[in-house]
Design an enzyme around this catalytic site. Structure first.
Site, PDB file in Angstrom:
ATOM      1  N   ASP A 136       4.873  -1.141   4.897  1.00 57.27           N
ATOM      2  CA  ASP A 136       3.864  -1.085   5.943  1.00 57.27           C
ATOM      3  C   ASP A 136       2.507  -0.861   5.283  1.00 57.27           C
ATOM      4  O   ASP A 136       2.355   0.069   4.485  1.00 57.27           O
ATOM      5  CB  ASP A 136       4.183   0.046   6.915  1.00 57.27           C
ATOM      6  CG  ASP A 136       3.274   0.044   8.127  1.00 57.27           C
ATOM      7  OD1 ASP A 136       3.479  -0.808   9.012  1.00 57.27           O
ATOM      8  OD2 ASP A 136       2.353   0.882   8.174  1.00 57.27           O
ATOM      9  N   ASN A 150      -8.993  -3.812  10.103  1.00 66.71           N
ATOM     10  CA  ASN A 150      -9.415  -4.729  11.167  1.00 66.71           C
ATOM     11  C   ASN A 150     -10.652  -4.224  11.888  1.00 66.71           C
ATOM     12  O   ASN A 150     -11.573  -4.991  12.175  1.00 66.71           O
ATOM     13  CB  ASN A 150      -8.282  -4.947  12.173  1.00 66.71           C
ATOM     14  CG  ASN A 150      -7.293  -5.989  11.712  1.00 66.71           C
ATOM     15  OD1 ASN A 150      -7.615  -6.880  10.938  1.00 66.71           O
ATOM     16  ND2 ASN A 150      -6.072  -5.876  12.194  1.00 66.71           N
ATOM     17  N   HIS A 161     -10.939  -9.131  11.947  1.00 70.43           N
ATOM     18  CA  HIS A 161      -9.580  -9.670  11.847  1.00 70.43           C
ATOM     19  C   HIS A 161      -9.443 -10.730  10.759  1.00 70.43           C
ATOM     20  O   HIS A 161      -8.359 -10.894  10.193  1.00 70.43           O
ATOM     21  CB  HIS A 161      -9.112 -10.206  13.201  1.00 70.43           C
ATOM     22  CG  HIS A 161      -8.868  -9.116  14.184  1.00 70.43           C
ATOM     23  ND1 HIS A 161      -7.695  -8.387  14.202  1.00 70.43           N
ATOM     24  CD2 HIS A 161      -9.647  -8.593  15.156  1.00 70.43           C
ATOM     25  CE1 HIS A 161      -7.761  -7.465  15.152  1.00 70.43           C
ATOM     26  NE2 HIS A 161      -8.932  -7.568  15.742  1.00 70.43           N
ATOM     27  N   ASP A 195      -6.548 -10.575   8.141  1.00 69.25           N
ATOM     28  CA  ASP A 195      -5.638 -11.679   7.827  1.00 69.25           C
ATOM     29  C   ASP A 195      -5.578 -11.924   6.322  1.00 69.25           C
ATOM     30  O   ASP A 195      -4.510 -12.196   5.769  1.00 69.25           O
ATOM     31  CB  ASP A 195      -6.086 -12.964   8.534  1.00 69.25           C
ATOM     32  CG  ASP A 195      -5.831 -12.934  10.035  1.00 69.25           C
ATOM     33  OD1 ASP A 195      -5.155 -11.992  10.519  1.00 69.25           O
ATOM     34  OD2 ASP A 195      -6.312 -13.859  10.725  1.00 69.25           O
ATOM     35  N   GLU A 210       1.672  -5.548  10.566  1.00 68.02           N
ATOM     36  CA  GLU A 210       1.445  -5.286   9.139  1.00 68.02           C
ATOM     37  C   GLU A 210       2.704  -4.745   8.462  1.00 68.02           C
ATOM     38  O   GLU A 210       2.630  -4.136   7.411  1.00 68.02           O
ATOM     39  CB  GLU A 210       0.261  -4.326   8.949  1.00 68.02           C
ATOM     40  CG  GLU A 210       0.518  -2.901   9.364  1.00 68.02           C
ATOM     41  CD  GLU A 210       0.269  -2.620  10.850  1.00 68.02           C
ATOM     42  OE1 GLU A 210       0.251  -1.438  11.203  1.00 68.02           O
ATOM     43  OE2 GLU A 210       0.115  -3.561  11.649  1.00 68.02           O
TER      44      GLU A 210
END
Length: 178
Positions: free
Chosen positions: A62, A70, A75, A79, A105
């Site tokens: 994780d 973010n 974002h 990404d 994630e």
């Protein structure tokens, strides 16, 4: 009548079917296995490990503080972080292993023929490789991302739910420990 004129169409159709089948099992953003492929492989590998009596380990990973990435950088940078982590996974795991995006994630590594110690060593290599791969947002300073890992070995006769729950609990403990 000759079938020859239809051969190129049949070949194109076959290629399209293979492409669609592959896309259906690959996460579009990261290029690693998607959740459906992970679930299928998990069931298959557990059955194989039980049948052959071989070790199998599951690692959940994780990305730490991903929401902050973010919120801070947007974002598009988030990404890019996901793609960078997936690249580290692909570069680190063996061909016989499966790296996949479980959701958001969170990523999953399925390691046939590997016990808990080997899986923990792999998780450490991934952690170190990620730390050496800074992300540079378009209008900001480079930063590094960290990840937490939960490792669980498969126990003979256990099922997917038991193995996943053990890895998830180990991940929870790792996150709590920092």
């Amino acid at each position: 009548a000759s079938l020859e004129p239809h051969a190129p169409i049949a070949l194109d159709t076959e290629r399209l079917h293979r492409l669609v089948g592959r896309q259906a099992l690959v996460d579009g953003l990261t290029g690693v296995a998607d959740r459906r492929r992970c679930e299928e492989a998990l069931a298959t590998e557990i059955a194989r490990a039980d049948r052959l009596g071989t070790p199998l380990a599951l690692v959940l990973a994780d990305l730490d503080d991903f929401k902050t990435v973010n919120d801070t950088y947007g974002h598009a940078v988030g990404d890019e972080v996901l793609r960078a982590f997936a690249a580290v996974l692909r570069e680190t795991v063996r061909e016989s292993d499966l790296a996949g995006r479980w959701g958001g994630e969170e990523f999953l590594l399925l390691l046939p023929g590997t016990g808990a110690d080997g899986a923990a060593q792999l998780a450490e290599r991934i952690r170190a490789a990620l730390a050496e791969r800074p992300v540079t947002p378009p209008d900001g300073a480079a930063f590094t991302v960290t990840a937490s890992f939960g490792v669980a070995p498969h126990r003979q006769g256990g099922d997917t739910g038991t193995l996943y729950a053990a890895a998830d609990e180990a991940l929870y403990r790792a996150k709590a420990a920092g």
